[in-house]
Write a protein that holds these residues in place. Sequence first.
Motif, short mmCIF file in Angstrom:
data_model
loop_
_atom_site.label_atom_id
_atom_site.label_comp_id
_atom_site.label_asym_id
_atom_site.label_seq_id
_atom_site.Cartn_x
_atom_site.Cartn_y
_atom_site.Cartn_z
N LYS A 247 19.45 -25.52 6.03
CA LYS A 247 18.73 -25.81 7.28
C LYS A 247 18.10 -24.53 7.84
N GLY A 248 18.23 -23.45 7.09
CA GLY A 248 17.63 -22.20 7.53
C GLY A 248 16.27 -21.98 6.91
N TRP A 249 15.64 -20.89 7.30
CA TRP A 249 14.35 -20.52 6.71
C TRP A 249 14.15 -19.00 6.86
N VAL A 250 13.24 -18.47 6.04
CA VAL A 250 12.89 -17.05 6.08
C VAL A 250 11.38 -16.92 6.01
N LYS A 251 10.84 -16.07 6.86
CA LYS A 251 9.42 -15.74 6.83
C LYS A 251 9.28 -14.22 6.86
N VAL A 252 8.34 -13.71 6.08
CA VAL A 252 8.05 -12.27 6.07
C VAL A 252 6.54 -12.08 6.13
N TRP A 253 6.12 -11.19 7.04
CA TRP A 253 4.70 -10.84 7.16
C TRP A 253 4.50 -9.39 6.74
N GLN A 254 3.40 -9.10 6.08
CA GLN A 254 2.99 -7.73 5.76
C GLN A 254 1.64 -7.49 6.40
N ASP A 255 1.60 -6.57 7.35
CA ASP A 255 0.37 -6.29 8.10
C ASP A 255 -0.26 -7.57 8.64
N GLY A 256 0.58 -8.45 9.16
CA GLY A 256 0.10 -9.67 9.82
C GLY A 256 -0.17 -10.84 8.90
N THR A 257 -0.06 -10.65 7.59
CA THR A 257 -0.28 -11.73 6.63
C THR A 257 1.07 -12.29 6.19
N PRO B 235 0.82 -1.22 0.00
CA PRO B 235 0.00 0.00 0.00
C PRO B 235 0.85 1.26 0.00
N ARG B 236 0.32 2.33 -0.55
CA ARG B 236 1.00 3.62 -0.58
C ARG B 236 0.28 4.60 0.35
N ASP B 237 1.04 5.58 0.80
CA ASP B 237 0.51 6.67 1.63
C ASP B 237 -0.21 6.17 2.88
N GLN B 238 0.31 5.10 3.44
CA GLN B 238 -0.20 4.61 4.72
C GLN B 238 0.89 3.75 5.38
N TRP B 239 0.78 3.59 6.69
CA TRP B 239 1.76 2.81 7.42
C TRP B 239 1.53 1.32 7.19
N VAL B 240 2.62 0.62 6.92
CA VAL B 240 2.59 -0.82 6.66
C VAL B 240 3.56 -1.49 7.64
N ASN B 241 3.10 -2.54 8.31
CA ASN B 241 3.95 -3.28 9.24
C ASN B 241 4.65 -4.43 8.51
N ILE B 242 5.97 -4.49 8.66
CA ILE B 242 6.76 -5.57 8.08
C ILE B 242 7.44 -6.33 9.22
N ARG B 243 7.28 -7.64 9.20
CA ARG B 243 7.98 -8.50 10.16
C ARG B 243 8.81 -9.51 9.38
N PHE B 244 10.09 -9.57 9.70
CA PHE B 244 11.05 -10.44 9.03
C PHE B 244 11.65 -11.38 10.07
N GLU B 245 11.62 -12.68 9.78
CA GLU B 245 12.26 -13.65 10.66
C GLU B 245 13.11 -14.59 9.81
N ALA B 246 14.31 -14.90 10.29
CA ALA B 246 15.20 -15.78 9.54
C ALA B 246 15.99 -16.66 10.49
N LYS B 247 15.94 -17.96 10.25
CA LYS B 247 16.84 -18.91 10.94
C LYS B 247 18.13 -18.94 10.12
N LEU B 248 19.25 -18.58 10.75
CA LEU B 248 20.49 -18.40 10.03
C LEU B 248 21.25 -19.72 9.91
N SER B 249 21.63 -20.03 8.67
CA SER B 249 22.38 -21.26 8.41
C SER B 249 23.12 -21.13 7.09
N GLN B 250 24.36 -21.65 7.05
CA GLN B 250 25.10 -21.69 5.80
C GLN B 250 24.68 -22.89 4.94
N LYS B 251 23.97 -23.82 5.56
CA LYS B 251 23.46 -24.97 4.84
C LYS B 251 21.96 -24.79 4.64
#
Length: 210
Positions: free
Chosen positions: A145-155, A127-143
């Motif tokens: 065995k990691g993962w990444v999740k991103v939420w936008q406004d709770g989705t 969305p433009r011209d409004q506040w947007v919540n971003i949540r980023f989570e990452a399990k760190l791994s060189q192999k």
Amino acid sequence: EGDDLLWSFFQQTYDENTITIDTNIYHSGGQSVRSYAIAPIGDGTSKASINKQNMAFWSGETVQVDFWVYLEGNDPMDWLFIFDIEEQTAVGAGPGMRLAIVENKILLEHKYLNPNVLQLGEGIEFPRDQWVNIRFEAKLSQKKKGWVKVWQDGTLIIDQDKWNTLPKDILYFQQGTKEMYSQIEFGATANSDDNDVVIYVDDIDVSIAE
């Protein structure tokens, strides 16, 4: 640690670029960080961002980053980067991950040899011209065995598992790795579009999952 609590530095790659405290548009607390980055000139990179070094996100840990973003106007905006996590070096930033807005949708891009991660399904526009919540989570791994999740406004918009989220111990532009990230960056971390950009950031929270 200790007294190292403040932002390390600002990045403004052109004289016209600005980073200011804004009291008109904010999510909470009465003020936000406003970044203005002109369209890049030639092969240059246009940045107007805040940067924190001397962090410590190690392999095996899960990084959690929560922040609010306000992108001004409706101009097309492709390859606007709004958040980076990476390894700092004496001459700049090392390999890492970053969030970009492409075709008005967030994707995850790597600064090393890993493909981009697109949104689930058809994705959700930014969305433009409004506040947007971003949540980023990452399990760190060189192999893978990691993962990444991103939420936008709770989705949940990005959900990638079995992923190497840290660069491997090989030379990358004559630069090694340390099995960690130590630097984060917010704002117009890179404006690659033909348009100027104004972006506000507020309520940044960075932590390691218990």
